[in-house]
Write a protein that holds these residues in place. Structure first.
Motif, PDB file in Angstrom:
ATOM      1  N   THR A   1       0.873  -1.174   0.000  1.00  0.00           N
ATOM      2  CA  THR A   1       0.000   0.000   0.000  1.00  0.00           C
ATOM      3  C   THR A   1       0.904   1.215   0.000  1.00  0.00           C
ATOM      4  O   THR A   1       1.668   1.413   0.949  1.00  0.00           O
ATOM      5  N   TYR A   2       0.854   2.001  -1.071  1.00  0.00           N
ATOM      6  CA  TYR A   2       1.741   3.171  -1.101  1.00  0.00           C
ATOM      7  C   TYR A   2       1.186   4.293  -1.967  1.00  0.00           C
ATOM      8  O   TYR A   2       0.327   4.091  -2.824  1.00  0.00           O
ATOM      9  N   LEU A   3       1.718   5.474  -1.709  1.00  0.00           N
ATOM     10  CA  LEU A   3       1.485   6.665  -2.516  1.00  0.00           C
ATOM     11  C   LEU A   3       2.822   7.042  -3.141  1.00  0.00           C
ATOM     12  O   LEU A   3       3.867   6.921  -2.491  1.00  0.00           O
ATOM     13  N   SER A   4       2.828   7.478  -4.395  1.00  0.00           N
ATOM     14  CA  SER A   4       4.089   7.730  -5.084  1.00  0.00           C
ATOM     15  C   SER A   4       4.057   9.042  -5.855  1.00  0.00           C
ATOM     16  O   SER A   4       2.993   9.584  -6.174  1.00  0.00           O
ATOM     17  N   LEU A   5       5.265   9.519  -6.150  1.00  0.00           N
ATOM     18  CA  LEU A   5       5.460  10.689  -6.997  1.00  0.00           C
ATOM     19  C   LEU A   5       6.596  10.356  -7.960  1.00  0.00           C
ATOM     20  O   LEU A   5       7.687   9.962  -7.532  1.00  0.00           O
ATOM     21  N   ALA A   6       6.333  10.509  -9.265  1.00  0.00           N
ATOM     22  CA  ALA A   6       7.312  10.124 -10.287  1.00  0.00           C
ATOM     23  C   ALA A   6       7.533  11.261 -11.274  1.00  0.00           C
ATOM     24  O   ALA A   6       6.650  12.091 -11.514  1.00  0.00           O
ATOM     25  N   GLY A   7       8.729  11.278 -11.834  1.00  0.00           N
ATOM     26  CA  GLY A   7       9.089  12.290 -12.827  1.00  0.00           C
ATOM     27  C   GLY A   7      10.433  11.958 -13.436  1.00  0.00           C
ATOM     28  O   GLY A   7      10.903  10.814 -13.361  1.00  0.00           O
ATOM     29  N   GLY A   8      11.084  12.950 -14.013  1.00  0.00           N
ATOM     30  CA  GLY A   8      12.381  12.745 -14.622  1.00  0.00           C
ATOM     31  C   GLY A   8      13.441  12.320 -13.628  1.00  0.00           C
ATOM     32  O   GLY A   8      14.470  11.747 -14.004  1.00  0.00           O
ATOM     33  N   PHE A   9      13.203  12.548 -12.346  1.00  0.00           N
ATOM     34  CA  PHE A   9      14.146  12.191 -11.285  1.00  0.00           C
ATOM     35  C   PHE A   9      14.037  10.731 -10.882  1.00  0.00           C
ATOM     36  O   PHE A   9      14.867  10.203 -10.130  1.00  0.00           O
ATOM     37  N   GLY A  10      12.995  10.036 -11.352  1.00  0.00           N
ATOM     38  CA  GLY A  10      12.728   8.671 -10.946  1.00  0.00           C
ATOM     39  C   GLY A  10      11.388   8.587 -10.239  1.00  0.00           C
ATOM     40  O   GLY A  10      10.440   9.296 -10.589  1.00  0.00           O
ATOM     41  N   GLU A  11      11.294   7.759  -9.214  1.00  0.00           N
ATOM     42  CA  GLU A  11      10.039   7.596  -8.479  1.00  0.00           C
ATOM     43  C   GLU A  11      10.329   7.384  -7.002  1.00  0.00           C
ATOM     44  O   GLU A  11      11.248   6.648  -6.628  1.00  0.00           O
ATOM     45  N   VAL A  12       9.545   8.025  -6.149  1.00  0.00           N
ATOM     46  CA  VAL A  12       9.639   7.840  -4.707  1.00  0.00           C
ATOM     47  C   VAL A  12       8.286   7.352  -4.203  1.00  0.00           C
ATOM     48  O   VAL A  12       7.235   7.800  -4.674  1.00  0.00           O
ATOM     49  N   ARG A  13       8.303   6.380  -3.272  1.00  0.00           N
ATOM     50  CA  ARG A  13       7.086   5.785  -2.751  1.00  0.00           C
ATOM     51  C   ARG A  13       7.092   5.847  -1.229  1.00  0.00           C
ATOM     52  O   ARG A  13       8.149   5.756  -0.598  1.00  0.00           O
ATOM     53  N   PHE A  14       5.880   5.937  -0.651  1.00  0.00           N
ATOM     54  CA  PHE A  14       5.734   5.991   0.792  1.00  0.00           C
ATOM     55  C   PHE A  14       4.623   5.027   1.206  1.00  0.00           C
ATOM     56  O   PHE A  14       3.507   5.126   0.702  1.00  0.00           O
ATOM     57  N   GLY A  15       4.931   4.106   2.124  1.00  0.00           N
ATOM     58  CA  GLY A  15       3.918   3.178   2.604  1.00  0.00           C
ATOM     59  C   GLY A  15       4.500   1.816   2.917  1.00  0.00           C
ATOM     60  O   GLY A  15       5.636   1.696   3.382  1.00  0.00           O
ATOM     61  N   LYS A  16       3.734   0.776   2.656  1.00  0.00           N
ATOM     62  CA  LYS A  16       4.195  -0.615   2.807  1.00  0.00           C
ATOM     63  C   LYS A  16       4.634  -1.089   1.424  1.00  0.00           C
ATOM     64  O   LYS A  16       3.799  -1.260   0.535  1.00  0.00           O
ATOM     65  N   ILE A  17       5.945  -1.299   1.257  1.00  0.00           N
ATOM     66  CA  ILE A  17       6.533  -1.438  -0.077  1.00  0.00           C
ATOM     67  C   ILE A  17       7.524  -2.594  -0.064  1.00  0.00           C
ATOM     68  O   ILE A  17       8.228  -2.818   0.928  1.00  0.00           O
ATOM     69  N   TRP A  18       7.610  -3.325  -1.178  1.00  0.00           N
ATOM     70  CA  TRP A  18       8.681  -4.318  -1.331  1.00  0.00           C
ATOM     71  C   TRP A  18      10.024  -3.612  -1.206  1.00  0.00           C
ATOM     72  O   TRP A  18      10.230  -2.543  -1.772  1.00  0.00           O
ATOM     73  N   SER A  19      10.945  -4.220  -0.483  1.00  0.00           N
ATOM     74  CA  SER A  19      12.264  -3.612  -0.315  1.00  0.00           C
ATOM     75  C   SER A  19      13.041  -3.658  -1.622  1.00  0.00           C
ATOM     76  O   SER A  19      12.745  -4.450  -2.523  1.00  0.00           O
ATOM     77  N   ALA A  20      14.062  -2.815  -1.718  1.00  0.00           N
ATOM     78  CA  ALA A  20      14.901  -2.796  -2.920  1.00  0.00           C
ATOM     79  C   ALA A  20      15.605  -4.128  -3.114  1.00  0.00           C
ATOM     80  O   ALA A  20      15.872  -4.538  -4.247  1.00  0.00           O
ATOM     81  N   TYR A  21      15.912  -4.824  -2.026  1.00  0.00           N
ATOM     82  CA  TYR A  21      16.515  -6.162  -2.121  1.00  0.00           C
ATOM     83  C   TYR A  21      15.527  -7.150  -2.724  1.00  0.00           C
ATOM     84  O   TYR A  21      15.878  -7.966  -3.581  1.00  0.00           O
ATOM     85  N   ASP A  22      14.280  -7.085  -2.288  1.00  0.00           N
ATOM     86  CA  ASP A  22      13.263  -8.006  -2.799  1.00  0.00           C
ATOM     87  C   ASP A  22      13.028  -7.806  -4.303  1.00  0.00           C
ATOM     88  O   ASP A  22      12.638  -8.740  -4.999  1.00  0.00           O
ATOM     89  N   ASP A  23      13.271  -6.591  -4.795  1.00  0.00           N
ATOM     90  CA  ASP A  23      13.077  -6.310  -6.224  1.00  0.00           C
ATOM     91  C   ASP A  23      13.842  -7.279  -7.114  1.00  0.00           C
ATOM     92  O   ASP A  23      13.382  -7.624  -8.212  1.00  0.00           O
ATOM     93  N   VAL A  24      15.049  -7.694  -6.684  1.00  0.00           N
ATOM     94  CA  VAL A  24      15.901  -8.529  -7.541  1.00  0.00           C
ATOM     95  C   VAL A  24      15.796 -10.006  -7.177  1.00  0.00           C
ATOM     96  O   VAL A  24      16.407 -10.853  -7.838  1.00  0.00           O
TER      97      VAL A  24
END
Length: 317
Positions: A96-119
């Motif tokens: 469950t998250y809220l995000s903001l994305a643009g040319g800088f990439g994307e930032v998310r806030f909430g309950k999120i898969w960790s960056a380690y889990d991504d791979v």
């Protein structure tokens, strides 16, 4: 006053014209019938991928910015529970998250898969199947790390010539030993994919742990070669797997893989899998697989089945 109201109305109309929003309902329904040696047959939800449903949406804010949200809940198809048996009814337990994305990439806030889990799982054989894959059934680190901590903050960069990176952490909010911080670096260009992930996890086990994972795949045309190495530092566990995905027809893929997990001072736990996937359509796939483990994996930490055969069906929407 009238001029002010007119100005506000004009502003609102302009904002409505600029803002483009969309909301999408999506999900996966996956169920497998499997039989372990010396055990009764079972019907299990999530044979390859965890069954789930979710709602996601984006709004174009203009100037290259987009706001987004995502609510995602695990579903057990075999009994109708929301989530696993130990957290049935826990709401949107996956993300469950809220995000903001643009040319800088994307930032998310909430309950999120960790960056380690991504791979995790990107280079695992047998389609990284939950019930039939050698890595999921053998690797210690596949289960021991915290995949989606609460109160998370996550940032992912844009892709630069195939390179991308992500970092994640979470707020303790007064709870000791609840910080989970991670990062990954990925490269994907043509037939080559390489990913490195690291996680410092205070929640893992009794003492917390530090996890490292390196994965790679290379498509040689007749097959995609797969390899993964993982380490859990405090548990003193080293793991590796190799495999290959072989397309034998336009809609049929065979996958074979072998995995080993070894804790210092203990016997190596090993297992292998052979699986096949048959695409009935773009959204629906039938699959079957066989898994076999050595005695150390059956009686040791992994608690793997001695052998397992399963057939399943997966539908995405």
């Amino acid at each position: 006053m009238k001029k002010t109201l007119i100005a506000l109305a004009a502003f609102a109309a302009t904002g409505a014209a600029v803002a483009q929003s969309s909301v999408t309902l999506y999900g996966i329904a996956d169920v497998v019938l499997h039989k372990d040696k010396k055990a009764s047959a079972r019907l299990t939800s999530g044979g390859v991928s965890s069954s789930r449903w979710g709602i996601k949406g984006t709004e174009d804010l203009g100037g290259g910015l987009k706001a987004g949200f995502l609510f995602e809940q695990k579903i057990a198809l075999d009994n109708g529970h929301a989530g696993d048996d130990d957290d049935a009814g826990s709401g949107f337990n996956r993300q469950t998250y809220l995000s903001l994305a643009g040319g800088f990439g994307e930032v998310r806030f909430g309950k999120i898969w960790s960056a380690y889990d991504d791979v995790g799982g990107a280079t695992d054989a047998a389609f990284n199947a939950n019930v039939l894959g050698p890595v999921n059934l053998i690797f210690y680190s596949q289960y021991a790390y915290t995949a989606n901590p609460n109160n998370g903050i996550y940032y992912v960069t844009p892709s630069f010539s195939g390179f991308s990176a992500a970092i994640s952490t979470n707020l303790r909010e007064g709870v000791p030993n609840s910080r989970v911080s991670a990062f990954n670096v990925q490269y994907e260009n043509g037939p080559l994919y390489v990913a490195l992930g690291y996680q410092d996890d205070e929640l893992a086990g009794d003492r917390g742990d530090k996890f490292t994972r390196l994965g790679a795949s290379y498509d040689i045309g007749v097959a995609k070669l797969l390899g993964t190495y993982g380490r859990a530092k405090n548990a003193d566990v080293d793991e590796w797997s190799i495999g290959a995905d072989v397309p034998v027809a336009s809609n049929v893929v065979l996958s074979v893989g072998y995995a080993q997990s070894k804790q210092s001072g203990a016997k190596a736990e090993r297992g292998w899998s052979l699986a096949a996937a048959y695409a009935l359509s773009k959204r629906t796939t039938a699959y079957a697989g066989y898994f076999d483990a050595n005695n150390a994996a059956v009686t040791g930490r992994a608690g793997a089945p001695d052998s397992r055969f399963g057939v399943g069906l997966k539908h995405t929407f």
